[in-house]
Design an enzyme around this catalytic site. Structure first.
Site, PDB file in Angstrom:
ATOM      1  N   ASP A 190      40.649  40.715  36.214  1.00  0.00           N
ATOM      2  CA  ASP A 190      40.837  40.811  34.754  1.00  0.00           C
ATOM      3  C   ASP A 190      40.399  39.516  34.069  1.00  0.00           C
ATOM      4  O   ASP A 190      39.825  39.527  32.982  1.00  0.00           O
ATOM      5  CB  ASP A 190      42.315  41.061  34.418  1.00  0.00           C
ATOM      6  CG  ASP A 190      42.721  42.499  34.712  1.00  0.00           C
ATOM      7  OD1 ASP A 190      41.814  43.332  34.948  1.00  0.00           O
ATOM      8  OD2 ASP A 190      43.933  42.776  34.709  1.00  0.00           O
ATOM      9  N   GLU A 193      31.843  43.051  40.782  1.00  0.00           N
ATOM     10  CA  GLU A 193      33.143  42.860  40.132  1.00  0.00           C
ATOM     11  C   GLU A 193      33.625  44.141  39.458  1.00  0.00           C
ATOM     12  O   GLU A 193      34.170  44.130  38.364  1.00  0.00           O
ATOM     13  CB  GLU A 193      33.097  41.672  39.153  1.00  0.00           C
ATOM     14  CG  GLU A 193      32.805  40.387  39.909  1.00  0.00           C
ATOM     15  CD  GLU A 193      33.364  39.147  39.250  1.00  0.00           C
ATOM     16  OE1 GLU A 193      34.232  39.248  38.367  1.00  0.00           O
ATOM     17  OE2 GLU A 193      32.945  38.056  39.658  1.00  0.00           O
ATOM     18  N   PHE A 214      35.613  34.630  47.119  1.00  0.00           N
ATOM     19  CA  PHE A 214      36.645  35.646  46.980  1.00  0.00           C
ATOM     20  C   PHE A 214      36.235  36.840  47.828  1.00  0.00           C
ATOM     21  O   PHE A 214      35.130  37.363  47.674  1.00  0.00           O
ATOM     22  CB  PHE A 214      36.762  36.034  45.499  1.00  0.00           C
ATOM     23  CG  PHE A 214      37.784  37.087  45.210  1.00  0.00           C
ATOM     24  CD1 PHE A 214      39.145  36.838  45.391  1.00  0.00           C
ATOM     25  CD2 PHE A 214      37.396  38.331  44.728  1.00  0.00           C
ATOM     26  CE1 PHE A 214      40.081  37.806  45.090  1.00  0.00           C
ATOM     27  CE2 PHE A 214      38.346  39.308  44.428  1.00  0.00           C
ATOM     28  CZ  PHE A 214      39.697  39.045  44.618  1.00  0.00           C
TER      29      PHE A 214
END
Lengths: 398, 387, 262
Positions: free
Chosen positions: B242, B366, B125
């Site tokens: 999330d 993150e 990612f």
């Protein structure tokens, strides 16, 4: 299944004492059997002073007339035309057993161009040597060796057959026992005769050496056992000893085999052979990393010894499997054994407890290895070994 | 002694057992070596693939198990007990895979998800850049339409599994004037023309994971690589994070549990002043606090994950709480574990110093824990405004 | 390829304790696991099946709870598990065990390969493999550390380890092999496998189902009997050297000199 005769049972608790599996206990003054836990090992049946325990459903097999089987056999093993040590150890043991039984020791020698070994077998205690010399026996195959031994045993009817618990012995002797439909006790460390019925008492380690079990083969002959190398002592050879050498020609149909040997490779072990080394430095989990194992190598070199391994060190890939000492590895009895970072699992201890001087180095003061050690050092091997190496060098003026 | 009962189903227990087996048999024996050599754990990735772990969250039609955030947390917690560097690589694959699962077209899902499930291709990612960390709206990587293609230019920084993964989901700017609403997500593949990797970063910890730049120089990709809609990039990133943040919390719980186990084991056998040091209250109280905080974190992480799986919307606050509380806890617990082991704790031959080095990243990546507090604070303001 | 793997459920060495007073095994708290060597036999079978097709059937003789061992084997990828369980099988030595296993394998129909671990870690006999081969009329090779199948799909080349090296052997299937841990690395279970294993039907074959003769199974069919057990004793002679690492090492070197080692 195991039944308790409640009339005879006095609730003395003897059975509860001897049961290995906690399968029997005394409740309200009578023995109660936990049938799920019971393995029908029979220890309690023999141990009950009242004769209140017995097996139901067991057929007593006395298939053969036990007394017609006579003599103690040792199956000789040659590796590269040389008799392996366990064969000589077995000759010494058989000598004692045969003397007790009032019978003779026969060695069975199979191979090719090995007849010169027959006299050697006699000098170590054999009365008789059966020599089966054939080109087909030059390389070992389970089927041919097994067929010939089976055939000889059927014809000659020995009461006991002993072989070394070597890779070879443990491979083909079970074939022979199965064909003869008799019992075989694996990897024995003790053998004795029970005087009252001439039974061979075979003692062997079980549960990774945690338990010693004594086993008999009451209703079948021959009584067969493989015996762990380096546990018994060979006699000093008597070159003048006389005996009979009998050549046996194997029948052709015994010589067919389905496994072909393409190649036999000898691998050089690291340093001197483990089982012959006077000094062994063993590396265990406490080394933590492969590179630290060099400390063990350095110490072994300094003491003129070789490096052994625990199962953990082998599993970690630090040392090759053939250096593994213990229940599933080699049994050793050097003059000096230095256990470094070895916790001392029973599986390891059974393979080295015969060593003369045992030095244990471990950072855990509670490690069981210290129970068998002559000298114990508490500390990290990575700290102790460099110091030890340095001090020994200083002593030697290096 | 009774443990907290989290009422796992039989299948959830299977996932725990499987991940635990990998941690104990495959990760722990090699973690020190991987850390020291800064080596990417390919063998372990293969083991995880063989065990079907990569497909946990992926629907059954793509070969997965259609499990939720909670099951993912269970797996990650066990793996993290072994090593969070290895676990981060595993978790990064979910982080890269979620955008495709959540926003991908049927065609994109069919093209990528089966390979992700089987572990044949790793995913990464790519959001962070040199000048866009906590402030994701400052992204400078651009994507410009050119006929049937998109042209991408820019550099993504500190991308977990960069260079090792085959598939990358990245966030770019397609309209700078719109700020965060001008961001668009794309799927990149290793080997796309103009897509290369920067040098492998050297880090304080987390050494078995690969952290690299993704460099896009006139990188041309076909239209069908766009993920979701134009301008949806920021939403995609936030929704993904999330879902992923409870996983970071779970990782913290697993890591802290490992540190506690080492500390208790040591304290029981270390003798000073003729008694094991665990008999001293100074040590006992430290251990008691560690154990209690771990259990509290676990309870929070599990509850948040289950709330997400129950279909809750707008979970940003809860996710942030799970990540914030558990990772701050892990930093403290691993630091205390080093303290309890004393000089030994500081040595590389004991595992706790690595745990402490590794733990720090959990408070940073993150979303830093400061950003987590921002998220929670903003949410509170919003909530109370409605009351 | 029809492959049968024989596995045994054994007490987990890590949980086994012994009562030093009574010289017996403490059963309480002992966990049962698949014999470690058997994992490698299973892995060898699974690899064969994955390459050549066919089916891996796992066979275990034991109490009803040995079903767990079979489920674990299924979770690793075995196709079928069969439990041989009957009160009458209890107390079997290797002679009776090989008879029972052979009856079951004959019932399964023709097999190409029977695989066993080198030995079980509780009994440590290493006799079931070779004995079973005889019962089935198969050639066998023990202690296999490497294995390949030639292009014809039935000739195998094997490496058999012995004390001073190894032999390279050739034989054709059908055959029986006992394998070492070094043959392969056992795979992990998969989630799919675990889910399948949980629901799998595991038939239980008893003596009657096998058509086994009562006098040849269990205790009745055993030639050997255990007459006693005891715990090994180790000579207690320890001297813990004291002081710092330096002091301990100096004390040891001093004792080495006394003993004539240095």
């Amino acid at each position: 299944m195991l039944k308790v005769d409640t009339e005879k049972c006095t609730g003395c608790g003897e059975c509860e004492e001897v049961c290995t599996f906690e399968a029997i206990c005394v409740q309200d003054d009578v023995a109660v059997v936990d049938q799920d836990a019971c393995t029908l090992c029979g220890i309690c049946v023999d141990g009950c002073p009242e004769g209140a325990l017995e097996f139901h459903g067991k057929e007593i097999l006395l298939a053969t007339d036990l007394n017609s089987w006579k003599g103690v056999w040792v199956v000789a093993e040659c590796r590269r035309e040389i008799l392996v040590p366990v064969t000589l150890e077995l000759l010494a043991k058989s000598r004692g057993l045969a003397d007790e039984l009032g019978t003779e020791v026969t060695a069975v020698l199979m191979g090719h161009e090995i007849e010169s070994r027959a006299q050697e077998l006699i000098s170590y205690g054999a009365d008789r040597v059966l020599v089966i010399d054939h080109p087909e026996l030059a390389t070992f195959t389970d089927e041919v060796y097994g067929n010939i031994l089976t055939d000889l045993a059927r014809k000659e009817r020995p009461e006991i057959i002993l072989a070394g618990a070597t890779a070879m012995g443990r491979s083909y002797i079970p074939r022979v026992a199965t064909i003869l439909k008799t019992g075989l006790t694996a990897d024995c460390t003790g053998l004795d005769i029970r005087a009252e019925d001439r039974a061979l008492l075979q003692t062997r380690p079980a549960f990774g050496g945690n338990l010693l079990a004594t086993i008999v083969c009451p209703g079948h002959r021959p009584q067969m056992a493989t015996v762990r190398p380096h546990v018994m002592r060979a006699n000093t050879p008597d070159p003048g000893r006389k005996g009979d050498v009998i050549r046996v020609l194997p029948e052709e149909d015994l010589l067919s085999h389905r496994v072909q040997v393409l190649e036999s490779v000898k691998e050089q072990a690291e340093g001197p052979n483990l089982s012959e080394a006077d000094v062994i430095v063993t590396a265990g989990r406490g080394f933590e990393q492969e590179k630290n194992v060099n400390l063990a190598r350095e110490l072994a070199d300094l003491l003129g010894g070789t490096v052994g391994a625990t199962r953990a060190a082998v599993d970690a890939g630090w040392l090759p499997g053939r250096t593994q000492i213990g229940q599933t590895g080699v049994t050793v009895s050097p003059k000096l054994y230095v256990a470094c970072g070895v916790s001392g699992a029973i599986q390891h201890i059974v393979g080295m407890q015969g060593s003369e001087i045992i030095v244990a180095i471990n950072k855990d003061a509670e490690a069981p290895i210290f129970d068998v050690a002559t000298y114990g050092l508490v500390g990290d091997v990575k700290e102790i070994l460099p110091l030890l190496i340095r001090n020994i060098r200083k002593e030697r003026g290096l | 002694m009774t443990q907290v009962n989290y009422f796992l189903t039989e299948e959830q227990q299977m996932i725990v057992d499987l991940a635990w087996q990998i941690a104990v048999e495959k990760i722990i024996p090699v973690r020190a070596k991987l850390d020291e050599a800064e080596e990417f754990p390919w063998d372990i990735m293969k083991d995880m693939a063989q065990a079907d772990l990569f497909g946990l969250y992926i629907p059954e039609e793509y070969g997965g198990f259609a499990k939720g955030c909670f099951e993912n947390c269970l797996a990650v917690e066990q793996l993290a007990y072994g090593c969070i560097a290895v676990t981060t690589t595993f978790a990064a694959s979910a982080l890269g895979g979620y955008p495709i699962l959540l926003f991908g077209s049927d065609e994109q899902k069919a093209r990528y998800l089966p390979d992700i499930t089987s572990g044949k291709r790793l995913v990464a990612f790519g959001l962070t850049e040199a000048n866009a960390g906590s402030d994701a709206a400052r992204i400078q990587t651009t994507a410009v339409e050119d006929g049937d293609d998109w042209i991408i230019n820019g550099t993504k920084q500190w991308i977990t599994s960069g260079g090792e993964a085959e598939i990358y989901t990245i966030i770019t700017m397609t309209n700078r004037n719109k700020g965060a609403r001008g961001a668009t997500a794309f799927i990149l593949e290793k080997g796309d023309p103009g897509f290369s990797f920067g040098k492998k970063e050297r880090k304080m910890g987390l050494n078995a994971s690969s952290t690299r730049e993704l460099v896009f120089n006139e990188c041309r990709i076909p239209k069908d690589r766009m993920l979701g809609k134009k301008g949806q990039g920021f939403i995609i990133a936030m929704r993904t994070l999330d879902l992923a943040r409870p996983g970071i919390g779970a990782m913290a719980v697993g890591l802290a549990q490992a540190a506690l186990d080492e500390a208790v084991k040591y304290a029981r056998q270390r003798i000073q002043f003729d008694q094991p040091i665990i008999s001293f209250q100074a040590i006992q109280h430290m251990l008691a606090d560690m154990a209690t905080r771990i259990e509290a974190s676990r309870a929070l992480v599990y509850s948040v994950a289950r709330t997400i799986d129950a279909g809750a919307n707008d979970v940003a606050k809860l996710s942030a709480m799970a990540k914030l509380f558990a990772t701050d806890m892990a930093m403290q617990v691993t630091t205390d574990a080093v303290q309890i082991l004393g000089g030994y704790g500081y040595m590389k031959s004991y595992p706790v110093e690595k745990m402490m080095r590794d733990a720090k990243v959990l408070q940073i990546y993150e979303g830093t824990n400061q950003i987590m507090r921002n998220v929670i604070g903003k949410a509170l303001n919003k909530e109370y405004a409605k009351k | 390829m029809n492959i049968v793997v024989c596995i045994k459920q054994v007490p987990d060495a890590k949980t086994v304790r012994f009562d030093t007073e009574k010289g017996t095994l403490v059963r309480e708290g002992v966990e049962a696991v698949i014999n470690p060597f058997d994992f490698h036999a299973l892995e060898a079978g699974l690899q064969m099946r994955d390459t050549y097709g066919g089916e891996v059937t796992v066979l275990s003789m034991g109490p009803p709870q040995a079903e767990n061992a079979l489920r674990e084997a299924l979770s690793l990828g075995a196709d079928k598990g069969i439990l041989l369980s009957d009160r009458a099988f209890a107390g079997a030595d290797t002679l009776a065990t090989t008879y029972t296993l052979a009856k079951a394998i004959e019932k399964l129909g023709p097999v190409d390969l029977v695989l066993c671990g080198k030995q079980a870690i509780d009994g440590d006999t290493a006799q079931v493999g070779p004995g079973l081969a005889v019962r089935l009329g198969l050639p066998h090779v023990t202690c296999v550390s490497a294995l390949s199948v030639l292009d014809d799909g039935k000739t195998m080349h094997l490496r058999r380890v012995n004390e001073d090296g190894y032999d390279m052997l050739e034989l054709e299937m059908p055959a029986l092999l006992t394998v070492l841990a070094s043959l392969n690395t056992s795979r992990l279970p998969s989630l799919k496998g675990k889910m399948r294993a949980r629901k799998a039907d595991i038939p239980v074959w008893d003596a009657q189902k096998l058509g086994a003769e009562p006098g040849r199974i269990g205790l009745a069919g055993s030639a050997t009997q255990v007459v006693s057990t005891s715990l090994p004793t180790f000579e207690a002679r320890q001297e813990m050297l004291e002081g710092s690492a330096e002091e301990q090492v100096e004390a040891l070197v001093f004792r080495f000199k006394e003993a004539g080692i240095l």
